[in-house]
Motif scaffolding. Structure first.
Motif, PDB file in Angstrom:
ATOM      1  N   GLN A 260      45.742  34.789  41.354  1.00 53.55           N
ATOM      2  CA  GLN A 260      44.378  33.939  41.276  1.00 53.55           C
ATOM      3  C   GLN A 260      44.138  34.150  39.671  1.00 53.55           C
ATOM      4  N   GLY A 261      44.302  35.653  39.161  1.00 59.26           N
ATOM      5  CA  GLY A 261      43.751  35.716  37.799  1.00 59.26           C
ATOM      6  C   GLY A 261      44.762  35.383  36.678  1.00 59.26           C
ATOM      7  N   GLY A 262      46.093  35.208  36.980  1.00 61.93           N
ATOM      8  CA  GLY A 262      46.930  34.739  35.782  1.00 61.93           C
ATOM      9  C   GLY A 262      47.677  35.846  35.209  1.00 61.93           C
ATOM     10  N   ALA A 263      47.447  37.015  36.034  1.00 60.83           N
ATOM     11  CA  ALA A 263      48.135  38.442  35.255  1.00 60.83           C
ATOM     12  C   ALA A 263      49.638  38.184  35.097  1.00 60.83           C
ATOM     13  N   SER A 264      50.198  38.559  33.805  1.00 59.24           N
ATOM     14  CA  SER A 264      51.533  38.600  33.516  1.00 59.24           C
ATOM     15  C   SER A 264      51.967  39.842  34.008  1.00 59.24           C
ATOM     16  N   ALA A 265      51.468  41.072  33.848  1.00 58.00           N
ATOM     17  CA  ALA A 265      51.851  42.455  34.242  1.00 58.00           C
ATOM     18  C   ALA A 265      50.465  43.114  34.637  1.00 58.00           C
ATOM     19  N   LEU A 266      50.876  44.285  34.790  1.00 56.23           N
ATOM     20  CA  LEU A 266      49.708  45.332  35.387  1.00 56.23           C
ATOM     21  C   LEU A 266      49.674  46.550  34.911  1.00 56.23           C
ATOM     22  N   VAL A 267      48.786  47.286  34.691  1.00 52.41           N
ATOM     23  CA  VAL A 267      48.735  48.448  34.505  1.00 52.41           C
ATOM     24  C   VAL A 267      47.974  49.429  35.400  1.00 52.41           C
ATOM     25  N   VAL A 268      48.507  50.515  35.985  1.00 50.64           N
ATOM     26  CA  VAL A 268      47.981  51.324  36.904  1.00 50.64           C
ATOM     27  C   VAL A 268      47.553  52.942  36.439  1.00 50.64           C
ATOM     28  N   ARG A 269      46.081  53.056  36.427  1.00 52.95           N
ATOM     29  CA  ARG A 269      45.780  54.590  36.123  1.00 52.95           C
ATOM     30  C   ARG A 269      46.199  55.285  36.899  1.00 52.95           C
ATOM     31  N   THR A 270      46.897  56.463  36.448  1.00 52.29           N
ATOM     32  CA  THR A 270      47.418  57.441  37.508  1.00 52.29           C
ATOM     33  C   THR A 270      46.983  58.855  37.090  1.00 52.29           C
ATOM     34  N   ASP A 271      45.936  59.198  36.143  1.00 47.36           N
ATOM     35  CA  ASP A 271      45.654  60.152  35.769  1.00 47.36           C
ATOM     36  C   ASP A 271      44.533  60.980  36.965  1.00 47.36           C
ATOM     37  N   SER A 272      44.753  62.244  36.991  1.00 45.02           N
ATOM     38  CA  SER A 272      43.987  62.654  38.240  1.00 45.02           C
ATOM     39  C   SER A 272      42.487  62.760  38.087  1.00 45.02           C
ATOM     40  N   GLU A 273      42.134  62.263  37.029  1.00 47.21           N
ATOM     41  CA  GLU A 273      40.381  62.004  36.792  1.00 47.21           C
ATOM     42  C   GLU A 273      40.233  60.610  37.072  1.00 47.21           C
ATOM     43  N   ALA A 274      41.186  59.877  37.285  1.00 45.64           N
ATOM     44  CA  ALA A 274      41.070  58.409  37.664  1.00 45.64           C
ATOM     45  C   ALA A 274      41.298  58.053  39.117  1.00 45.64           C
TER      46      ALA A 274
ATOM     47  N   GLY B 174      33.437  41.111  39.742  1.00 45.14           N
ATOM     48  CA  GLY B 174      33.473  41.262  41.019  1.00 45.14           C
ATOM     49  C   GLY B 174      34.804  40.794  41.854  1.00 45.14           C
ATOM     50  N   LYS B 175      34.603  40.133  42.727  1.00 46.48           N
ATOM     51  CA  LYS B 175      35.890  39.658  43.834  1.00 46.48           C
ATOM     52  C   LYS B 175      36.027  38.121  43.080  1.00 46.48           C
ATOM     53  N   ASP B 176      35.457  37.532  42.057  1.00 49.65           N
ATOM     54  CA  ASP B 176      35.658  36.189  41.729  1.00 49.65           C
ATOM     55  C   ASP B 176      36.785  36.091  40.734  1.00 49.65           C
ATOM     56  N   VAL B 177      37.827  36.654  41.275  1.00 47.84           N
ATOM     57  CA  VAL B 177      39.090  36.664  40.345  1.00 47.84           C
ATOM     58  C   VAL B 177      39.628  35.458  39.753  1.00 47.84           C
ATOM     59  N   GLN B 178      39.401  34.325  40.583  1.00 47.61           N
ATOM     60  CA  GLN B 178      39.812  33.001  39.972  1.00 47.61           C
ATOM     61  C   GLN B 178      39.142  32.751  38.587  1.00 47.61           C
ATOM     62  N   ALA B 179      37.395  32.856  39.066  1.00 47.40           N
ATOM     63  CA  ALA B 179      36.840  32.621  37.571  1.00 47.40           C
ATOM     64  C   ALA B 179      37.014  33.434  36.340  1.00 47.40           C
ATOM     65  N   LEU B 180      37.475  34.519  36.720  1.00 47.90           N
ATOM     66  CA  LEU B 180      37.795  35.526  35.729  1.00 47.90           C
ATOM     67  C   LEU B 180      39.114  34.910  34.972  1.00 47.90           C
ATOM     68  N   GLY B 181      40.235  34.517  35.909  1.00 45.54           N
ATOM     69  CA  GLY B 181      41.440  34.126  35.291  1.00 45.54           C
ATOM     70  C   GLY B 181      40.927  32.746  34.325  1.00 45.54           C
ATOM     71  N   ASN B 182      40.091  32.034  34.920  1.00 51.31           N
ATOM     72  CA  ASN B 182      40.134  30.636  34.122  1.00 51.31           C
ATOM     73  C   ASN B 182      39.282  30.993  32.797  1.00 51.31           C
ATOM     74  N   ALA B 183      38.193  31.826  32.730  1.00 51.24           N
ATOM     75  CA  ALA B 183      37.618  32.460  31.615  1.00 51.24           C
ATOM     76  C   ALA B 183      38.638  32.761  30.535  1.00 51.24           C
ATOM     77  N   LEU B 184      39.542  33.705  31.195  1.00 43.72           N
ATOM     78  CA  LEU B 184      40.215  34.263  30.191  1.00 43.72           C
ATOM     79  C   LEU B 184      41.264  33.522  29.592  1.00 43.72           C
ATOM     80  N   GLN B 185      41.880  32.395  30.443  1.00 37.68           N
ATOM     81  CA  GLN B 185      42.871  31.315  29.843  1.00 37.68           C
ATOM     82  C   GLN B 185      42.102  30.623  28.773  1.00 37.68           C
ATOM     83  N   TYR B 186      40.937  30.358  28.960  1.00 37.69           N
ATOM     84  CA  TYR B 186      40.195  29.388  28.085  1.00 37.69           C
ATOM     85  C   TYR B 186      39.975  30.116  26.853  1.00 37.69           C
TER      86      TYR B 186
END
Length: 332
Positions: free
Chosen positions: A145-159, A314-326
């Motif tokens: 929904q958001g148009g991500a091409s790749a992802l990054v996951v936090r793995t540090d113990s504080e995260a 929030g949960k409006d990932v579609q709106a986020l994706g549209n805003a980023l693409q624009y």
């Protein structure tokens, strides 16, 4: 902006025939590095920018404390593992690099000539109630929904209390998408762990933290087929790292370029992008749509969309994706 052929190569930046001497030099460095390397960045300090528009140099107590914590954790792990076993583990890792290698940089090389923005979304827990399963669902939404091409996951113990398990779970949820770990990387053993988890790469090599070990960290990552951008904060670092064969640079990812001056981080990022050597790859962290648009106009090859911006929708990932693409679409 990078040409389409610019992809990291273990053959150009790292020779496995020289891997053992390189790792021995790093081992010697790590054993002697009982103090945290001098760290400086642009912070919330009111100090003006330094010469040539560089960020003001200020000590970062929080970052220093984090690196000390990581050093203590690694010292314990290495002591339990033993130096001989450590050498064997690092050596064996180079014998079986990822296949296919360099998934993120290859994606960037294919996308940039077509004028498409490469958006890398950060998958992070929003609170203690967030579970690993929640992260997997979030990752799916970011991609579909958001148009991500790749992802990054936090793995540090504080995260996260789950560490690399979060990384593995997200990879299983979106197997066709490059997934990278984000941590504070100060030793090749951490690179091995990322590779063993099946990730496509890692964020967290910071030149102002690893210092003279940066070249080893970068070349060792390349030998394993991992994308591992090196974070820089000034043109001098870029010049030094280019001589070491570093081709993938990160800006404003962990060491923020933010001071109480409107547009400061955008100007610094713009200046650093202009200093990158021909053929280099760039990843710029952004916390707002304005920063995303500015970084794209300045020639950033990929944008790390940080959790602060993602969670603001929030949960409006579609709106986020549209805003980023624009925001990142460049006018002809």
């Amino acid at each position: 902006m990078m040409p389409s052929a610019a992809v990291p190569s273990a053959s150009t930046s790292y020779s496995t025939s020289h891997s053992l001497p390189v790792m021995r030099r790093w081992r010697s460095y790590f054993q002697s590095a009982r103090r945290v390397p001098a760290v400086s960045r642009a912070s919330g300090s009111p100090n003006p920018p330094g010469p040539d528009g560089e960020p003001p140099k200020t000590p970062i107590n929080a970052l220093e404390a984090t690196i000390r914590r990581k050093q203590r954790e690694l010292e314990t792990t290495i002591r339990e593992l033993g130096m001989e076993a450590l050498d064997e583990r690092l050596q064996s890792a180079t014998q079986m690099p990822l296949n296919p290698p360099y998934r993120l940089s290859t994606l960037i090389a294919e996308s940039v000539p077509q004028g498409r923005a490469v958006l890398v979304f950060e998958v992070a827990r929003s609170g203690s109630e967030t579970t690993t399963a929640d992260l997997a669902e979030l990752a799916k939404a970011y991609v579909t929904q958001g148009g991500a091409s790749a992802l990054v996951v936090r793995t540090d113990s504080e995260a996260t209390p789950s560490g690399l398990r979060d990384l593995f779970t997200v990879q299983q949820a979106v197997p066709r998408v490059p997934v990278l770990a984000r941590d504070w990387l100060i030793h090749p053993l951490q690179i091995c762990e990322v590779k063993e988890s099946g990730a496509a790469g890692a964020l967290g090599i910071i030149n102002q933290v690893t210092g003279r070990g940066t070249g080893v960290m970068s070349s060792f990552s390349a030998a394993l087929g991992l994308d591992a951008p090196v974070e820089v904060v000034n043109a001098r670092e870029v010049e030094q790292l280019a001589k070491l064969g570093v081709v993938f640079y990160a800006i404003n990812v962990a060491v923020g370029l933010s001071v109480s001056m409107p547009g400061f981080s955008n100007r610094i990022a713009h200046g650093l992008l202009g200093e990158l050597p021909f053929g280099a790859i760039s990843l710029v962290g952004v916390r707002s749509l304005e920063e995303a648009a500015a970084a794209r106009r300045s020639g950033a090859d990929a944008l790390l969309v940080k959790a602060e911006l993602l969670q603001s929708y929030g949960k409006d990932v579609q709106a986020l994706g549209n805003a980023l693409q624009y925001a990142v679409t460049l006018d002809d």
